[in-house]
Motif scaffolding. Structure first.
Motif, PDB file in Angstrom:
ATOM      1  N   LEU A  25     -17.298  34.493 -57.535  1.00 19.29           N
ATOM      2  CA  LEU A  25     -18.108  34.383 -56.325  1.00 19.29           C
ATOM      3  C   LEU A  25     -17.799  35.520 -55.349  1.00 19.29           C
ATOM      4  CD1 LEU A  25     -20.239  32.830 -54.727  1.00 19.29           C
ATOM      5  CD2 LEU A  25     -18.395  31.450 -53.752  1.00 19.29           C
ATOM      6  N   GLY A  26     -16.555  35.932 -55.253  1.00 24.11           N
ATOM      7  CA  GLY A  26     -16.182  37.012 -54.340  1.00 24.11           C
ATOM      8  C   GLY A  26     -16.919  38.313 -54.638  1.00 24.11           C
ATOM      9  N   GLU A  27     -17.205  38.558 -55.913  1.00 24.43           N
ATOM     10  CA  GLU A  27     -17.900  39.778 -56.308  1.00 24.43           C
ATOM     11  C   GLU A  27     -19.402  39.707 -56.003  1.00 24.43           C
ATOM     12  OE1 GLU A  27     -16.841  40.431 -60.397  1.00 24.43           O
ATOM     13  OE2 GLU A  27     -14.719  40.696 -59.895  1.00 24.43           O
ATOM     14  N   LEU A  28     -19.886  38.529 -55.623  1.00 23.00           N
ATOM     15  CA  LEU A  28     -21.300  38.359 -55.298  1.00 23.00           C
ATOM     16  C   LEU A  28     -21.555  38.392 -53.790  1.00 23.00           C
ATOM     17  CD1 LEU A  28     -22.175  35.576 -57.889  1.00 23.00           C
ATOM     18  CD2 LEU A  28     -22.733  38.014 -58.012  1.00 23.00           C
ATOM     19  N   ARG A  29     -20.499  38.634 -53.006  1.00 27.38           N
ATOM     20  CA  ARG A  29     -20.659  38.702 -51.548  1.00 27.38           C
ATOM     21  C   ARG A  29     -21.715  39.751 -51.227  1.00 27.38           C
ATOM     22  NH1 ARG A  29     -17.434  37.091 -47.005  1.00 27.38           N
ATOM     23  NH2 ARG A  29     -16.943  35.276 -48.200  1.00 27.38           N
ATOM     24  N   GLY A  30     -22.594  39.441 -50.300  1.00 31.06           N
ATOM     25  CA  GLY A  30     -23.698  40.338 -49.964  1.00 31.06           C
ATOM     26  C   GLY A  30     -24.990  39.954 -50.666  1.00 31.06           C
ATOM     27  N   LYS A  31     -24.887  39.013 -51.623  1.00 31.27           N
ATOM     28  CA  LYS A  31     -26.069  38.530 -52.338  1.00 31.27           C
ATOM     29  C   LYS A  31     -26.228  37.034 -52.069  1.00 31.27           C
ATOM     30  CE  LYS A  31     -25.568  41.790 -56.110  1.00 31.27           C
ATOM     31  NZ  LYS A  31     -25.269  41.983 -57.508  1.00 31.27           N
ATOM     32  N   THR A  32     -27.438  36.560 -52.217  1.00 31.62           N
ATOM     33  CA  THR A  32     -27.692  35.126 -52.128  1.00 31.62           C
ATOM     34  C   THR A  32     -27.399  34.525 -53.504  1.00 31.62           C
ATOM     35  OG1 THR A  32     -29.377  35.462 -50.447  1.00 31.62           O
ATOM     36  CG2 THR A  32     -29.469  33.387 -51.672  1.00 31.62           C
ATOM     37  N   VAL A  33     -26.734  33.378 -53.522  1.00 33.74           N
ATOM     38  CA  VAL A  33     -26.370  32.720 -54.775  1.00 33.74           C
ATOM     39  C   VAL A  33     -26.922  31.297 -54.791  1.00 33.74           C
ATOM     40  CG1 VAL A  33     -24.451  31.909 -56.219  1.00 33.74           C
ATOM     41  CG2 VAL A  33     -24.249  34.085 -54.978  1.00 33.74           C
ATOM     42  N   ILE A  34     -27.591  30.959 -55.885  1.00 38.05           N
ATOM     43  CA  ILE A  34     -28.024  29.587 -56.138  1.00 38.05           C
ATOM     44  C   ILE A  34     -27.024  29.050 -57.157  1.00 38.05           C
ATOM     45  CG2 ILE A  34     -29.860  28.062 -56.952  1.00 38.05           C
ATOM     46  CD1 ILE A  34     -30.590  29.950 -54.518  1.00 38.05           C
ATOM     47  N   LEU A  35     -26.207  28.104 -56.722  1.00 40.03           N
ATOM     48  CA  LEU A  35     -25.200  27.499 -57.590  1.00 40.03           C
ATOM     49  C   LEU A  35     -25.627  26.062 -57.841  1.00 40.03           C
ATOM     50  CD1 LEU A  35     -22.344  27.859 -58.883  1.00 40.03           C
ATOM     51  CD2 LEU A  35     -21.429  26.908 -56.756  1.00 40.03           C
ATOM     52  N   TYR A  36     -25.953  25.765 -59.115  1.00 38.77           N
ATOM     53  CA  TYR A  36     -26.353  24.385 -59.393  1.00 38.77           C
ATOM     54  C   TYR A  36     -25.440  23.778 -60.449  1.00 38.77           C
ATOM     55  CZ  TYR A  36     -29.075  25.430 -63.701  1.00 38.77           C
ATOM     56  OH  TYR A  36     -29.472  25.791 -64.964  1.00 38.77           O
ATOM     57  N   ILE A  67     -28.843  33.204 -59.831  1.00 44.07           N
ATOM     58  CA  ILE A  67     -28.788  31.782 -60.188  1.00 44.07           C
ATOM     59  C   ILE A  67     -27.647  31.553 -61.174  1.00 44.07           C
ATOM     60  CG2 ILE A  67     -30.036  29.824 -61.170  1.00 44.07           C
ATOM     61  CD1 ILE A  67     -32.638  31.449 -60.601  1.00 44.07           C
ATOM     62  N   ILE A  68     -26.813  30.551 -60.868  1.00 47.52           N
ATOM     63  CA  ILE A  68     -25.696  30.194 -61.741  1.00 47.52           C
ATOM     64  C   ILE A  68     -25.720  28.686 -61.963  1.00 47.52           C
ATOM     65  CG2 ILE A  68     -23.198  30.236 -62.081  1.00 47.52           C
ATOM     66  CD1 ILE A  68     -23.183  32.401 -59.767  1.00 47.52           C
ATOM     67  N   GLY A  69     -25.833  28.270 -63.222  1.00 45.68           N
ATOM     68  CA  GLY A  69     -25.741  26.863 -63.581  1.00 45.68           C
ATOM     69  C   GLY A  69     -24.330  26.573 -64.063  1.00 45.68           C
ATOM     70  N   VAL A  70     -23.755  25.464 -63.611  1.00 46.32           N
ATOM     71  CA  VAL A  70     -22.373  25.120 -63.966  1.00 46.32           C
ATOM     72  C   VAL A  70     -22.303  23.701 -64.520  1.00 46.32           C
ATOM     73  CG1 VAL A  70     -20.010  24.815 -63.108  1.00 46.32           C
ATOM     74  CG2 VAL A  70     -21.471  26.593 -62.112  1.00 46.32           C
ATOM     75  N   SER A  71     -21.623  23.562 -65.650  1.00 46.80           N
ATOM     76  CA  SER A  71     -21.281  22.241 -66.181  1.00 46.80           C
ATOM     77  C   SER A  71     -19.878  22.347 -66.779  1.00 46.80           C
ATOM     78  CB  SER A  71     -22.282  21.784 -67.249  1.00 46.80           C
ATOM     79  OG  SER A  71     -22.030  22.419 -68.486  1.00 46.80           O
ATOM     80  N   THR A 123     -27.127  21.184 -55.919  1.00 49.24           N
ATOM     81  CA  THR A 123     -27.422  22.608 -55.782  1.00 49.24           C
ATOM     82  C   THR A 123     -26.929  23.092 -54.427  1.00 49.24           C
ATOM     83  OG1 THR A 123     -29.403  22.350 -57.152  1.00 49.24           O
ATOM     84  CG2 THR A 123     -29.269  24.355 -55.812  1.00 49.24           C
ATOM     85  N   PHE A 124     -26.374  24.302 -54.431  1.00 51.75           N
ATOM     86  CA  PHE A 124     -25.854  24.919 -53.218  1.00 51.75           C
ATOM     87  C   PHE A 124     -26.496  26.290 -53.060  1.00 51.75           C
ATOM     88  CE2 PHE A 124     -22.914  21.841 -54.757  1.00 51.75           C
ATOM     89  CZ  PHE A 124     -22.389  21.238 -53.622  1.00 51.75           C
ATOM     90  N   LEU A 125     -27.083  26.521 -51.900  1.00 54.72           N
ATOM     91  CA  LEU A 125     -27.649  27.822 -51.559  1.00 54.72           C
ATOM     92  C   LEU A 125     -26.605  28.542 -50.713  1.00 54.72           C
ATOM     93  CD1 LEU A 125     -29.876  29.952 -51.284  1.00 54.72           C
ATOM     94  CD2 LEU A 125     -30.928  28.519 -49.526  1.00 54.72           C
ATOM     95  N   ILE A 126     -26.024  29.591 -51.289  1.00 52.19           N
ATOM     96  CA  ILE A 126     -24.959  30.340 -50.631  1.00 52.19           C
ATOM     97  C   ILE A 126     -25.557  31.645 -50.121  1.00 52.19           C
ATOM     98  CG2 ILE A 126     -22.686  31.411 -50.913  1.00 52.19           C
ATOM     99  CD1 ILE A 126     -22.319  29.450 -53.358  1.00 52.19           C
ATOM    100  N   GLY A 127     -25.443  31.875 -48.825  1.00 50.36           N
ATOM    101  CA  GLY A 127     -25.992  33.072 -48.220  1.00 50.36           C
ATOM    102  C   GLY A 127     -25.166  34.306 -48.526  1.00 50.36           C
ATOM    103  N   PRO A 128     -25.703  35.488 -48.215  1.00 51.76           N
ATOM    104  CA  PRO A 128     -24.994  36.747 -48.464  1.00 51.76           C
ATOM    105  C   PRO A 128     -23.636  36.831 -47.753  1.00 51.76           C
ATOM    106  CG  PRO A 128     -27.294  37.166 -47.921  1.00 51.76           C
ATOM    107  CD  PRO A 128     -27.046  35.711 -47.677  1.00 51.76           C
ATOM    108  N   ASP A 129     -23.471  36.036 -46.692  1.00 51.78           N
ATOM    109  CA  ASP A 129     -22.200  36.008 -45.950  1.00 51.78           C
ATOM    110  C   ASP A 129     -21.176  35.077 -46.578  1.00 51.78           C
ATOM    111  OD1 ASP A 129     -23.382  33.554 -45.394  1.00 51.78           O
ATOM    112  OD2 ASP A 129     -23.257  33.759 -43.207  1.00 51.78           O
ATOM    113  N   GLY A 130     -21.538  34.441 -47.719  1.00 50.33           N
ATOM    114  CA  GLY A 130     -20.613  33.543 -48.413  1.00 50.33           C
ATOM    115  C   GLY A 130     -20.586  32.138 -47.848  1.00 50.33           C
TER     116      GLY A 130
END
Length: 157
Positions: A25-36, A67-71, A123-130
């Motif tokens: 997740l730290g490497e995705l800072r600055g991007k929007t992340v959809i974590l489901y 987009i990242i799906g987690v199970s 589902t979690f919508l993570i903004g570019p600011d983390g």
């Protein structure tokens, strides 16, 4: 459920992904992340959800989202699931459940009077600011991807 709320920093994770990769997740800072989070590969609801996220992946990409799906399924199962349904989203494996727990998605469930621990479809919508911008728990698959896409596009404006 955890005490996570919108505005909180998203809990950090580093997980193995399909195709032998890794996502941090730290490497995705600055991007929007959809974590489901979803219960299990290749079950009806989980398959529908993954296919719908995959179909909308270009639109999410235009809004600058990953987009990242987690199970808790292992990477080998993710690879088979992804190939079988031609999925385009990243699938991450959280076999030890630490990320699922950090996000409050490891919950007591009931089915036919039986109680057990399992993954809350969330589902979690993570903004570019983390930070957590939106949180959905107890997700119903129908219409969910459209709702997440609308929220993501609103964040991108």
């Amino acid at each position: 459920m955890s005490d996570l709320k919108t505005g909180d920093l998203a809990p950090h994770f580093r997980l193995a992904t399909d195709g032998g990769g890794e996502i941090d997740l730290g490497e995705l800072r600055g991007k929007t992340v959809i974590l489901y989070f979803y219960p299990k590969d290749d079950t009806p609801g989980c398959t529908t959800q993954a296919i719908e996220f995959s179909k909308a992946s270009a639109e999410f990409g235009q809004a600058g989202a990953t987009i990242i799906g987690v199970s808790k399924d292992n990477v080998k199962k993710h690879d088979k699931f992804k190939a079988k349904h031609e999925l385009t989203v990243t699938l991450a494996s959280d076999e030890d459940g630490s990320t699922v727990e950090a996000y409050g998605s490891w919950v007591l469930k009931k089915l036919y009077g039986r109680e057990y621990m399992g993954i809350d479809r969330s589902t979690f919508l993570i903004g570019p600011d983390g930070r957590l911008n939106r949180i959905w728990h107890k997700v119903k698959v129908k219409g969910h991807v459209d709702e997440v896409l609308a929220a993501t596009q609103g964040l991108a404006k």
